[in-house]
Each structure stands twice: as C-alpha cells, then as structure tokens.
Write a protein that holds these residues in place. Structure first.
Motif, PDB file in Angstrom:
ATOM      1  N   UNK A 259       0.646  -1.053  -0.143  1.00  0.00           N
ATOM      2  CA  UNK A 259      -0.100  -0.252   0.276  1.00  0.00           C
ATOM      3  C   UNK A 259       1.339   1.686  -0.370  1.00  0.00           C
ATOM      4  N   UNK A 260       0.322   2.315  -0.843  1.00  0.00           N
ATOM      5  CA  UNK A 260       1.436   3.766  -0.931  1.00  0.00           C
ATOM      6  C   UNK A 260       2.351   3.370  -1.347  1.00  0.00           C
ATOM      7  N   UNK A 261       2.967   2.407  -2.403  1.00  0.00           N
ATOM      8  CA  UNK A 261       4.069   2.445  -2.909  1.00  0.00           C
ATOM      9  C   UNK A 261       4.461   1.696  -4.680  1.00  0.00           C
ATOM     10  N   UNK A 262       4.682   2.462  -5.015  1.00  0.00           N
ATOM     11  CA  UNK A 262       5.430   1.543  -6.594  1.00  0.00           C
ATOM     12  C   UNK A 262       5.568   0.286  -6.517  1.00  0.00           C
ATOM     13  N   UNK A 263       5.190  -0.797  -7.670  1.00  0.00           N
ATOM     14  CA  UNK A 263       5.087  -1.983  -7.696  1.00  0.00           C
ATOM     15  C   UNK A 263       6.780  -2.422  -7.419  1.00  0.00           C
ATOM     16  N   UNK A 264       7.014  -1.486  -8.259  1.00  0.00           N
ATOM     17  CA  UNK A 264       8.739  -1.789  -8.639  1.00  0.00           C
ATOM     18  C   UNK A 264      10.222  -1.048  -7.358  1.00  0.00           C
ATOM     19  N   UNK A 265       9.359  -0.596  -6.256  1.00  0.00           N
ATOM     20  CA  UNK A 265      10.401  -0.354  -4.974  1.00  0.00           C
ATOM     21  C   UNK A 265      10.631  -1.584  -4.356  1.00  0.00           C
ATOM     22  N   UNK A 266      11.923  -0.824  -3.631  1.00  0.00           N
ATOM     23  CA  UNK A 266      12.373  -2.261  -2.835  1.00  0.00           C
ATOM     24  C   UNK A 266      12.321  -1.970  -1.717  1.00  0.00           C
ATOM     25  N   UNK A 267      12.401  -3.693  -1.223  1.00  0.00           N
ATOM     26  CA  UNK A 267      11.893  -3.743   0.786  1.00  0.00           C
ATOM     27  C   UNK A 267      12.785  -4.829   0.694  1.00  0.00           C
ATOM     28  N   UNK A 268      12.897  -4.971   1.788  1.00  0.00           N
ATOM     29  CA  UNK A 268      14.159  -5.674   2.819  1.00  0.00           C
ATOM     30  C   UNK A 268      13.559  -6.852   3.736  1.00  0.00           C
ATOM     31  N   UNK A 269      14.050  -7.839   3.140  1.00  0.00           N
ATOM     32  CA  UNK A 269      14.251  -8.911   4.058  1.00  0.00           C
ATOM     33  C   UNK A 269      15.400  -8.875   5.242  1.00  0.00           C
ATOM     34  N   UNK A 270      14.794  -8.395   6.141  1.00  0.00           N
ATOM     35  CA  UNK A 270      15.974  -8.887   7.809  1.00  0.00           C
ATOM     36  C   UNK A 270      16.607 -10.264   7.728  1.00  0.00           C
ATOM     37  N   UNK A 271      17.938 -10.428   8.590  1.00  0.00           N
ATOM     38  CA  UNK A 271      17.974 -12.254   8.697  1.00  0.00           C
ATOM     39  C   UNK A 271      18.764 -11.619  10.174  1.00  0.00           C
ATOM     40  N   UNK A 272      18.666 -11.816  11.018  1.00  0.00           N
ATOM     41  CA  UNK A 272      18.854 -12.019  12.666  1.00  0.00           C
ATOM     42  C   UNK A 272      19.631 -13.304  12.976  1.00  0.00           C
ATOM     43  N   UNK A 273      20.554 -13.710  13.744  1.00  0.00           N
ATOM     44  CA  UNK A 273      21.190 -15.285  13.350  1.00  0.00           C
ATOM     45  C   UNK A 273      22.313 -15.179  14.583  1.00  0.00           C
ATOM     46  N   UNK A 274      21.598 -16.555  15.912  1.00  0.00           N
ATOM     47  CA  UNK A 274      23.567 -16.261  16.890  1.00  0.00           C
ATOM     48  C   UNK A 274      22.673 -17.502  17.982  1.00  0.00           C
ATOM     49  N   UNK A 275      22.367 -17.561  18.530  1.00  0.00           N
ATOM     50  CA  UNK A 275      21.269 -18.555  19.601  1.00  0.00           C
ATOM     51  C   UNK A 275      22.850 -19.497  20.586  1.00  0.00           C
ATOM     52  N   UNK A 276      22.611 -19.497  21.007  1.00  0.00           N
ATOM     53  CA  UNK A 276      24.168 -20.905  21.572  1.00  0.00           C
ATOM     54  C   UNK A 276      24.302 -21.557  20.734  1.00  0.00           C
ATOM     55  N   UNK A 277      25.720 -22.760  20.906  1.00  0.00           N
ATOM     56  CA  UNK A 277      25.718 -23.467  19.770  1.00  0.00           C
ATOM     57  C   UNK A 277      24.995 -24.835  19.328  1.00  0.00           C
ATOM     58  N   UNK A 278      24.655 -25.254  20.368  1.00  0.00           N
ATOM     59  CA  UNK A 278      23.818 -26.307  20.601  1.00  0.00           C
ATOM     60  C   UNK A 278      22.089 -25.434  20.569  1.00  0.00           C
ATOM     61  N   UNK A 279      22.117 -24.647  20.546  1.00  0.00           N
ATOM     62  CA  UNK A 279      20.196 -24.846  19.607  1.00  0.00           C
ATOM     63  C   UNK A 279      20.443 -22.908  18.832  1.00  0.00           C
ATOM     64  N   UNK A 280      21.186 -23.709  17.818  1.00  0.00           N
ATOM     65  CA  UNK A 280      20.843 -21.883  17.271  1.00  0.00           C
ATOM     66  C   UNK A 280      19.919 -21.356  16.476  1.00  0.00           C
ATOM     67  N   UNK A 281      19.267 -20.174  16.038  1.00  0.00           N
ATOM     68  CA  UNK A 281      18.494 -19.663  15.740  1.00  0.00           C
ATOM     69  C   UNK A 281      18.737 -18.465  14.886  1.00  0.00           C
ATOM     70  N   UNK A 282      17.882 -18.602  13.634  1.00  0.00           N
ATOM     71  CA  UNK A 282      17.374 -18.309  12.636  1.00  0.00           C
ATOM     72  C   UNK A 282      16.477 -17.438  11.909  1.00  0.00           C
TER      73      UNK A 282
END
Length: 515
Positions: A259-282
């Motif tokens: 809504x309110x943006x041109x179809x050619x507009x760029x959006x973003x997918x952010x990723x965060x990863x970490x967590x304990x070595x035996x319980x990694x999170x993405x």
C-alpha cells in the motif's frame, strides 16, 4: 589567465608555475578517472564471465554448472587412433570417494535371491547347503502418493429418552474446514521454502495427480500457516536475544502490492542469527525500509556483540549502551580480492600483501576451530595479534600513497575505516571473525528469490519470513524440514500453553527423516 601576458619575468614564472600545477592536477584527475573506469570494466567483465574466487559453502548452490553437470562430473577419456599412438600414456584417474552407507533409519525390504533348483545338486550328487550370504543395498524411491483421508464422525442417540444426539469430535485442525492435512501443508511449505519451487509449479505437480487446487488457495494456506507459527518464533527470538553474540544482514525483496508504494519499489528482508552453539536460531523479518529504526526495533532488548558489515543501518543500534559492534573480515578480504583481479597479470601488487596476511588470519582460525573458547582466545593473542599489528603497520604506510578511486583504494580505505571493529574478534574466544554465518543463513532466501522473483502482497512476504525462520532454524538444529513441519503442524492445534509450544521447538524434538 590574463588576456595579455605581463613583462615582469618573476610574474611570468609565477604564472607558469600556476598553469603547470593546474595541468598536473587535471592530468592526475583525468588519469585517476580513466583508471577507475578501467578497473570497473575489468571487474564487471570478471563477474559476468569469470570464475568466482570465493567458493560458496553450500554444495547445492545454483552457482554450480546446471546444464552440463553430468558431463562435468564424469571424466571421459577419448581414445586416440591406434596408428597415431607412439607411446602408451596412462592418464591419471581420480579415485572415487568411498560411498556413504544409506541411513539406518530408512525402512528396508529384503529380497532373497536363491540358486535355481537345478543348480542346488552338486556334481557329486549331494545337495548344496547355505554357508553364507552376500549383501548389497540399492536405493528405491516411491513417487509422491496422494490419498484422501475420509473423516467419519459417528452420531449417537439414546432410544430410551429424548436426549439430544451426540456426534463424535474430530481432532482440531491447523486450518479448519480445509482440504489440507498436516502432510499436505508440510509438503507445500518444504517444496516452496526448501526447494525454491514457486506455487504455480506446485499447482502443476498436483494437476499431474488429478488434483485441482488453484495457487490462490495454496497462497492462502501459506499465510495461515505463517500466522499459526508465530508463538514458536517468539520463543526462538527470546533465545536469540539472550545469547551474547548476534549476526545481522539484509537483502532486497520486491513486493508488488505494498500500500502506498510503487510495484517496483525495493523492500528488505532482514536476517538475524545466533543463539547457543547447540541451539542455533535464524530469524527473518520483512520491512519496507532499510533505515536505522528497523534494527533498533528488532534488537531493542539485545545486549552483546553485534556482527555486521559496515552498513550504516546498524549505527544507531550499535551506539546503544551494552552493544559492541564487530567488523567482518570476509568483506574486507573480498575488496582486496577485487583489487587483485585488476592488477596487471603476472605481477605481485599491494593487494597480494594484504591478502597474504588476511589469509594467515583465517588459517589460524581454521587451526583453532576445534579448540575451546579459552584456548582460542589464547591462540588469537599469541598468533593473530602479531599479524594484525603487521597489517596495521602496512595500512598506515600504504594508505597515503593509494588513489581513492581505485579498487585498491576502496579496499584500503574500507580496512582503515573499519579497523577498530575488525580487530575486536580477538578479545574473546567465542567471537566470530566474520559475518559469514548471516550470509549463509540468508542464502536460501536469495536462491528461492531467483525462482519466484517477487512477492505479491505484504501478508505473503511476511508469511515467507515466518516460514523461512522456522525451516532454517530447524535445518540448523539437524531437523529434516518436511518431517519436522509435519510433526509440529499435527500438534500445534492441540497446544494450549507455554510448555506445549516449547516442546515443539527444533532443539526439543528428536530429529526424524521424511517418511
């Protein structure tokens, strides 16, 4: 310059000096611009037609040759005509790797092979007896089987009175009044988000089996599944933010009906990863912006080391009390690799010196990989610190003599600008040397994007972020995606408390294979 030249020799000398100085500056600017453009052409040509110097860590990457992969993996030795062979030359042959055994968990069907009856009688007249056996295994794949689960709910009534009839309950479903069973939803999500198959292709796969489900319905199922997974994602985020090291990265995504943006507009997918070595999170999060407010919101309660590239989007969150920012040596090395590519062939340049020292730092990390955090910290202080001091001295000596608008100037200035963040990884043994963990985490999304190109609506891309988060975290914890998805989709409708959701987290489920 004046219209008429003065007669005073001293004034003429001064004017000549000014003209020569201006000419030299112009020549330097012109040569620098030409050199910059030449390097850009060389780098673009290499990126288009050359082999990448940094090999991807994912063996399933589409960067591998696709159309001739069978030919490239099998060595075909051409036989020369006999009359042209003067001396026999034995070409070295590559040894085939030892075949890995098939998983023990797979069901096995035994096929017994007996000698025919007429061979069981020995020449001496006695009957041959079994004294042993030879065993070999062969993999069999059964194509996708589709069947219908017909729920029959019996209705009961008392014939002795007028009590209202009672109908047996049906187990709660993830999507009520839907054709989709947990197995169908698990197949849909794993096909799209693990294999990168767009919905219209999955629609065609179902059509081949006589099932007509439009992709609009499939899309609605995906969005509904994403919403049901949110409680699990909340618990995963808590685990992510509790650990003192966190990686972040972001990549572009196009949404047509924002809504309110041109179809050619760029959006973003952010990723965060970490967590304990035996319980990694993405975790993935969709945002329309790349502004500093996004990581401020996503990492509002985080305190610890934050590993990123030098994107200014992270400046505000890194400036908060308790957040220590780390720099990525992979990005620094990559820029010197580009500078090395535009060097004259056969000549060693300044980029080689920097790369040699950086590669030695990575060699130390490889050697220290099996060590404990304490041993790694000690090893870094003893081995990496002298190399960093040597590289810093080289940087101070080299930077003043390098033109900014060159590939080498870009690499040197990046190194100088981020030096204080780059060297911080030696402060402790648990700190990473680069942000490759985040780049590897975001790669499945980037590969999938090459197939589906864009998202249609914000709801759809938000669901994609939710499902990518669960699947990639499951994979990082050793889960087979389809089996894990089917497991939790069957059980989510019955969960009614925190303990129930925690039991479904990837590290709390026993790994299983698809069946």
């Amino acid at each position: 310059m004046p219209e008429t030249l003065p007669d005073d020799p001293e004034v003429l000398k001064q004017l000549l000096a000014e003209v020569l100085s201006s000419a030299q500056k112009l020549a330097k600017d012109k040569d620098g611009q030409i050199e910059y453009l030449r390097e850009q052409i060389a780098l673009l040509t290499q990126r288009l037609f050359g082999r990448k110097s940094e090999q991807t860590a994912d063996p399933d990457s589409p960067q591998l040759e696709i159309f001739n992969e069978a030919e490239s993996l099998v060595e075909v030795v051409a036989e020369a005509p006999v009359d042209e062979v003067e001396e026999e030359v034995v070409a070295p042959t590559k040894r085939r790797g030892k075949r890995k055994p098939l998983p023990a968990e797979l069901p096995r069907v035994e096929v017994i092979h007996e000698l025919p009856e007429h061979e069981l009688t020995c020449e001496c007249g006695c009957r041959k007896q079994v004294i042993g056996e030879e065993t070999s295994e062969q993999l069999e794949i059964i194509p996708m089987q589709i069947r219908v689960i017909k729920h029959i709910r019996k209705t009961y009534a008392c014939k002795g009175c007028e009590t209202a009839p009672v109908t047996a309950d049906k187990p709660a479903q993830l999507i009520e009044k839907s054709l989709a069973s947990p197995s169908v939803l698990a197949m849909l999500l794993s096909t799209k988000y693990v294999d990168g198959t767009p919905l219209y292709r999955f629609e065609k796969i179902l059509n081949r089996h006589g099932i007509d489900i439009p992709r609009q319905t499939l899309a609605r199922w995906v969005i509904q599944c994403g919403a049901q997974l949110q409680p699990l994602l909340n618990l995963m985020r808590d685990k992510l933010l509790d650990y003192p090291v966190l990686h972040c990265d972001e990549t572009r995504v196009q949404v047509l009906k924002e809504p309110g943006r041109e179809p050619s507009s760029q959006s973003w997918m952010w990723v965060q990863t970490g967590g304990p070595p035996d319980r990694p999170v993405i975790l993935f999060d969709y945002e329309t912006s790349r502004a500093q407010g996004v990581p401020l919101r996503l990492l509002e309660t985080y305190r610890g080391y934050l590993m990123t590239d030098d994107c200014p989007s992270y400046n505000a969150v890194a400036a908060q009390a308790g957040v220590e920012r780390l720099g990525c040596w992979a990005h620094a090395r990559r820029k010197f690799v580009e500078a090395q590519k535009v060097q004259p062939k056969g000549k060693t340049g300044r980029a080689d010196m920097a790369l040699s020292l950086i590669n030695k730092l990575y060699g130390i990390e490889r050697d220290l990989k099996p060590a404990s955090d304490g041993q790694r910290h000690q090893g870094r202080q003893q081995q990496s610190l002298p190399l960093l001091n040597q590289l810093n001295a080289w940087l101070d000596k080299t930077q003043p003599h390098i033109a900014r608008k060159t590939a080498l100037g870009n690499a040197v200035n990046y190194l100088a600008k981020n030096w204080s963040r780059l060297v911080r990884y030696i402060e402790a043994g648990h700190l990473p040397i680069d942000n490759n963990r985040a780049e590897n985490a975001i790669r499945p999304f980037v590969i999938g994007r090459k197939n589906w190109m864009f998202s249609d609506t914000p709801k759809g891309v938000t669901a994609s972020a939710q499902i990518y988060s669960l699947i990639e975290t499951a994979k990082a914890n050793g889960q087979e995606p389809y089996a894990y998805l089917r497991h939790i989709l069957e059980r989510l409708p019955q969960v009614n408390g925190l303990e129930g959701y925690e039991a479904l987290l990837p590290w709390n489920c026993a790994p299983a294979i698809a069946s």
